[in-house]
Design an enzyme around this catalytic site. Sequence first.
Site, short mmCIF file in Angstrom:
data_model
loop_
_atom_site.label_atom_id
_atom_site.label_comp_id
_atom_site.label_asym_id
_atom_site.label_seq_id
_atom_site.Cartn_x
_atom_site.Cartn_y
_atom_site.Cartn_z
N GLU A 53 0.70 -1.14 -0.10
CA GLU A 53 -0.09 0.06 -0.04
C GLU A 53 0.74 1.42 -0.02
O GLU A 53 1.96 1.26 0.52
CB GLU A 53 -0.96 0.08 1.31
CG GLU A 53 -1.94 1.03 1.25
CD GLU A 53 -3.11 0.72 2.11
OE1 GLU A 53 -4.02 0.14 1.73
OE2 GLU A 53 -3.06 0.88 3.29
N LYS A 55 0.72 4.64 1.14
CA LYS A 55 -0.08 5.34 2.45
C LYS A 55 0.82 6.36 3.24
O LYS A 55 1.54 5.99 3.74
CB LYS A 55 -0.53 4.29 3.48
CG LYS A 55 -1.35 4.72 4.63
CD LYS A 55 -1.67 3.33 5.28
CE LYS A 55 -2.43 3.70 6.61
NZ LYS A 55 -3.02 2.23 7.28
N LYS A 115 -8.19 2.69 -2.92
CA LYS A 115 -8.60 2.23 -1.61
C LYS A 115 -9.28 3.75 -0.96
O LYS A 115 -8.43 4.77 -0.85
CB LYS A 115 -7.41 2.08 -0.59
CG LYS A 115 -8.05 1.26 0.69
CD LYS A 115 -6.87 0.88 1.33
CE LYS A 115 -7.54 0.09 2.88
NZ LYS A 115 -6.36 -0.15 3.77
N GLU A 164 -14.76 -5.37 1.94
CA GLU A 164 -14.01 -5.45 3.17
C GLU A 164 -15.37 -5.60 4.34
O GLU A 164 -16.09 -5.02 4.46
CB GLU A 164 -13.43 -4.50 3.49
CG GLU A 164 -12.70 -4.14 4.83
CD GLU A 164 -12.05 -2.93 4.91
OE1 GLU A 164 -11.08 -2.67 4.46
OE2 GLU A 164 -12.42 -2.06 6.03
N ASN A 185 -10.72 -6.92 7.91
CA ASN A 185 -9.87 -5.91 8.52
C ASN A 185 -10.14 -6.14 10.01
O ASN A 185 -10.93 -5.84 10.75
CB ASN A 185 -10.51 -4.47 7.96
CG ASN A 185 -9.49 -3.17 8.18
OD1 ASN A 185 -8.57 -3.61 8.84
ND2 ASN A 185 -9.72 -2.36 7.53
N GLU A 215 -6.33 -8.06 6.43
CA GLU A 215 -6.00 -6.40 6.37
C GLU A 215 -5.60 -5.88 7.67
O GLU A 215 -5.93 -6.33 8.75
CB GLU A 215 -7.03 -5.63 5.65
CG GLU A 215 -7.47 -6.09 4.43
CD GLU A 215 -8.82 -5.42 3.99
OE1 GLU A 215 -8.82 -4.05 4.30
OE2 GLU A 215 -9.78 -5.78 3.34
N SER A 216 -4.78 -5.10 7.71
CA SER A 216 -4.34 -4.34 8.92
C SER A 216 -3.44 -5.28 10.12
O SER A 216 -3.72 -6.39 10.16
CB SER A 216 -5.56 -3.61 9.52
OG SER A 216 -6.00 -2.59 8.68
#
Length: 259
Positions: A53, A55, A115, A164, A185, A215-216
Amino acid sequence: MLAELVAGAVDDAAARRATLTLPAVEAAALARPPARDALAALAPAERVKVIAEVKRASPSRGALAEIADPASLAVSYQTGGASAISVLTEGRRFGGSLQDLTDVRAAVDLPVLRKDFIAEPYQVFEARAADADLVLLIVAALTQPVLHELHALILELGMTPLVEAHSAEEVERALDVGASIVGINARDLSTFELDRDLFGTLADRIPSGVVRVAESAVKDAADVTHYRAAGADVVLIGEALVTGDDPVATLKSFLEAGK
């Protein structure tokens, strides 16, 4: 927090629509070359795959990295073995833009994910006009009819939805609209709290044939190993890559951990 982020994204889209009308952005979207096959790129394999990503910031951590040249960072991710690139295009709290997405897509051969907090068709047409190959849909942000509408529009435009979820109910809602890629997530977008074990509790609800994305909550290689052991086909990683000294080496270590 999620409601605030969605409202801000919708307001920003409305401001852009004042300059580029819906018919104009539709025409631009339909004029783009075909999207890349993200489903093939993220299909389950012998080792975990990574969506890396771009970010700059987040509401929970503030500024993370300046990233003056998103395209260059994306090329590094491609060199390191990423299977797709995620670009945060939300400007208020994440410091991103659609121009970042366009620049990244022109620089790499990998599928690119928009995103953002997508809540209306205009944003989907924008994504295709900016050369996105995937579009994020957050179940918690959308009613089921709107989720279904946006999911269908993304497919109609030749892109791939990444849907998601953050609960068993949301996984069911994602599957109900026919999602072929479901992300779990670990960050609750209402409270921004993290639960690294959430993916493992929900993964079995996602049937075989549907790509499972964790995710995360990835800080190091051990977290990737944890997600892979819990059944992740793909891990989406942002903060750990943009805050490190060498994204190529970091990414390679994560891929090695996900065998």
